[in-house]
Design an enzyme around this catalytic site. Structure first.
Site, short mmCIF file in Angstrom:
data_model
loop_
_atom_site.label_atom_id
_atom_site.label_comp_id
_atom_site.label_asym_id
_atom_site.label_seq_id
_atom_site.Cartn_x
_atom_site.Cartn_y
_atom_site.Cartn_z
N ASP A 166 0.85 -1.16 -0.05
CA ASP A 166 0.02 0.13 -0.12
C ASP A 166 0.92 1.33 0.07
O ASP A 166 0.88 1.82 0.90
CB ASP A 166 -0.89 -0.02 1.35
CG ASP A 166 -2.13 0.84 1.10
OD1 ASP A 166 -2.30 1.46 0.08
OD2 ASP A 166 -2.85 1.04 2.12
N CYS A 225 -24.09 25.29 22.05
CA CYS A 225 -22.80 25.02 21.44
C CYS A 225 -21.75 25.06 22.68
O CYS A 225 -21.67 25.90 23.59
CB CYS A 225 -22.47 26.61 20.67
SG CYS A 225 -20.54 26.54 20.28
#
Ligand code: IVH
Length: 698
Positions: free
Chosen positions: A130, A418
């Protein structure tokens, strides 16, 4: 599925696959795992088989991906990367391999070969390394040339860099042929990869996602000496043409080993499917102990005569197939979940894990994507979870080991406000993610936008998270344009900053003034405008004022731009603060228009918008450049504004149909060239000696 539905899905799949191909081969920063990519490619192939009239020659199913550095684009996961390598044609095309995911598919391959071949044969099984493909040419025993795979037909000449890879011999010994090519893979062993990423993080540079991307990025460095310090390593596995002089592939590789070339000893000649299965089973486990990454097994028909008899398709040999390993998984405990706010305000749940070894590296964090995904997985804090690496640097959680769940596990609660600024989160229809709507007041979003602006693939300014955090905390920067107002003394007040660091930072800001407009456009961080979209928009409109003035309809004319992107770009330039920011960046000397491309050749095509489709005697990019240099404007899609369609061989049927409907003329390449004055268009390619050109495939 109706014809119209198939067409829509085909177009969508092609866009996704092309974008990912570019990220994988050019930017070395993929965002999709190989498996996901292959699944989408299979889906596209199946649709194109079912609806053959929708198959076009430019479909990703018909071509191999390209790693060519396209000068100027320069968006790359490596700062010191060259994008102006000389490109040279491959003597034999560099093809890819058909992929299989199960032993049944391998059996089907063996049956096909058995049916097609009249004599008995064996298989040569090898590891599928790879890394990044390389093609070496040896002339009179000396390393003469090294080309990357490129688009399979033309590759980047990386010879000087390859000379610095330790296990590639400059000089062969023994009875090597006078001249031959040998192909293989350049790899970065895990150890070198970890060291490189540690160093990058210390320097506030973003790390490479995996050893493959690191190898391919390193191969294209500007400085050949630096390539030598990256610990790259090569393994060779294919000798086109020359190996046919040997009776078997295995014998050819053995000979190459004899000449001093690095060939893997892990290959085995197998007589039947049982032996292939045993090889696969063995390496599926043992590969974890290899010092480098492998992603499967390659099964090749061993006898040269049989290879010749089976031949090739347009994309791959019929005598070989790859068997891909399932992505490695690791089981570990989920300790806690962080909710991260991105620069667009999107909130992503990220799990903190007990550190675990996975495909050569230690994993401590994994993404859970979004609230829905958390629900589907039914994950709890304290659970044992399976993690897998996709193409991205952050692995993902794929499932929960419910059998190991204990009573003290706790269901996580997705926040309603948030986590950074406390503003209630919102979720729009069709969006998988929750968002913090406080765009201009949420520190994480503000810092995220600046961080995006300075990132390597955008303006490439030498600043990372830590620097941006400090600059923000001290109130020095609120928008990217503020960076250009910073003085050396302000910078020297940052913790740990000396005069030299401040000068380096200012130097990189200065260099960013030369960054091409398409990257500046990307750096602005307009929602949905990724690197390739920014490039298309920049090339279409050529300067920022034209983009800011464009209607949504005009934006839709750009190749790759659909309704969502057109609206997002249009909306961006309707916000006064954004126009102000662009004006400040312009005043600081940033590029706000596409650089005049190579000098104009004529004005023969002035005012003409030309759509190109099909293949020409030159590459499509060269054709686009030719149009621009004669004063024309290349465009991706046919509309009422199109002057004519330049149809190469096998033009897209949809485009032809649309031209017919709109009464737009269609010109052949020959007719088109007749419009141009008699000047040469592209430099003559360097010709190889005659006898070399006569050799045919295999
Ligand atoms: S043979 C004509 N052998 O996998 C085909 N390829 O997906 C020649 N690869 O482009 C390729 N290990 O970059 C071959 N043992 C091996 C390989 C191998 C890795 C790569 C190679 C190829 C890609 C195809």
């Amino acid at each position: 599925m109706t014809h119209a539905q198939a067409e829509a899905r085909i177009l969508e799949l092609r866009e996704i696959l092309r974008e990912n191909n570019r990220r994988y081969y050019v930017d070395n920063a993929p965002t999709m795992s190989d498996r996901e990519f292959d699944m989408l490619m299979h889906e596209l192939e199946a649709l194109e088989t079912e609806f053959p009239d929708l198959l076009t020659p430019d479909s990703p199913t018909q071509r191999v991906g390209s790693d060519l550095e396209t000068g100027g684009a320069g968006v790359n996961a490596e700062a010191a990367i060259r994008n102006d390598f000389v490109q040279r044609p491959h003597r034999y095309p560099m093809l890819s391999l058909g992929n299989t995911y199960s032993i049944e598919e391998v059996e089907a391959f063996a049956r096909r070969a058995d049916k097609a071949l009249e004599t008995g044969f064996t298989y040569c099984c090898e590891l599928k390394f790879d890394g990044t493909a390389i093609c070496l040419t040896y002339r009179n025993g000396r390393l003469f040339r090294a080309l990357t795979r490129g688009d399979g037909t033309v590759g980047d000449d990386v010879t000087e860099n390859v000379r610095h890879i330790a296990n590639i011999p400059q000089q062969l010994h023994g009875d090597y042929p006078a001249e031959f090519e040998i192909r293989g893979e350049i790899l970065m062993p895990y150890q070198a990869f970890d060291a490189l990423n540690r160093e990058r993080e210390e320097n506030e540079e973003s790390p490479f996602a995996n050893p493959r991307n690191a190898a391919s990025g390193s191969l294209k460095l500007i400085d050949p000496e630096e390539v030598g310090h990256r610990g790259l390593w090569c393994t060779l596995y294919h000798i086109p043409a020359e190996s046919l002089r040997f009776e078997t592939h295995d014998a050819a590789l053995r000979a190459a080993q004899g000449w001093g070339l690095p060939v893997s000893d892990e290959r085995r000649v197998c007589r039947d499917i049982d032996e292939i299965r045993a090889y696969i089973d063995y390496w599926d486990v043992q590969r974890k102990y290899l010092p480098f990454a492998t992603d499967g097994i390659v099964i090749k028909i061993n006898e040269s005569a049989c290879q010749t008899a089976l031949g090739y398709t347009a994309k791959s040999p019929r005598w070989a197939v790859a068997y891909k390993f399932k992505a490695e998984q690791a089981l570990t405990r989920l300790v806690s979940i962080d909710y991260q706010v991105g620069r667009t305000g999107a909130v992503t749940p990220v799990a903190n894990l007990d550190p675990v070894q996975l495909s050569g590296t230690v994993v401590k964090r994994a993404t859970l994507n979004n609230a829905d995904q958390m629900g589907i997985l039914d994950v709890r804090i304290g659970d044992f979870v399976y993690v897998e690496k996709g193409g991205e640097i952050i692995p993902k959680i794929t499932s929960v080991e419910l059998a190991a769940r204990t009573a003290d596990t706790v269901a996580p609660e997705f926040p309603s406000v948030c986590p950074d600024c406390g503003t209630p989160l919102v979720r729009e229809e069709d969006e998988a993610k929750w968002f913090c709507p406080n765009r201009d007041g949420c520190p994480t979003q503000i810092k995220g936008r600046i961080l995006h602006f300075v990132s390597r693939r955008a303006m490439n300014v030498l600043a990372g998270q830590a620097t941006i955090d400090q600059l923000y905390a001290l109130g020095f920067v609120r928008t990217p344009a503020d960076l250009y107002d910073l003085s050396k003394y302000q910078l020297m007040s940052l913790e740990g900053w000396q005069e030299r660091a401040a000068e380096r930072f200012l130097g990189s800001l200065d260099a960013s003034r030369q960054v091409p407009f398409e990257r500046v456009l990307f750096a602005l961080g307009i929602r949905y405008v990724g690197e390739s979209t920014a490039k298309e928009i920049a090339r279409h409109f050529r300067d920022v004022d034209a983009i800011a003035a464009a209607t949504q309809e005009q934006l839709l004319e750009v190749a790759d731009v659909g309704e969502v992107i057109a609206r997002s770009v249009y909306d961006y330039f309707r916000v006064p603060a954004h126009l102000d920011e662009v004006a400040r960046l312009r005043a600081h000397g940033l590029q706000m228009c596409v650089e005049q491309e190579a000098s104009a050749l004529s004005e023969a095509l002035k005012g003409q918008t030309i759509v190109i489709s099909g293949n020409y005697s030159i590459s499509r990019d060269a054709m686009k450049e030719l149009i621009v240099r004669h004063g024309g404007k290349p465009s991706g899609s046919v509309s009422a504004r199109t002057s004519f369609l330049l149809a190469g061989s096998k033009p897209g049927p949809e485009k032809l149909k649309k031209c017919e409907q709109l009464g737009i003329p269609v010109l052949s390449e020959e007719a088109f060239r007749a419009l141009l004055p008699d000047v040469p268009d592209v430099p003559e390619p360097e010709t190889e000696p005659e006898e070399e050109q006569q050799l045919t495939l295999f």
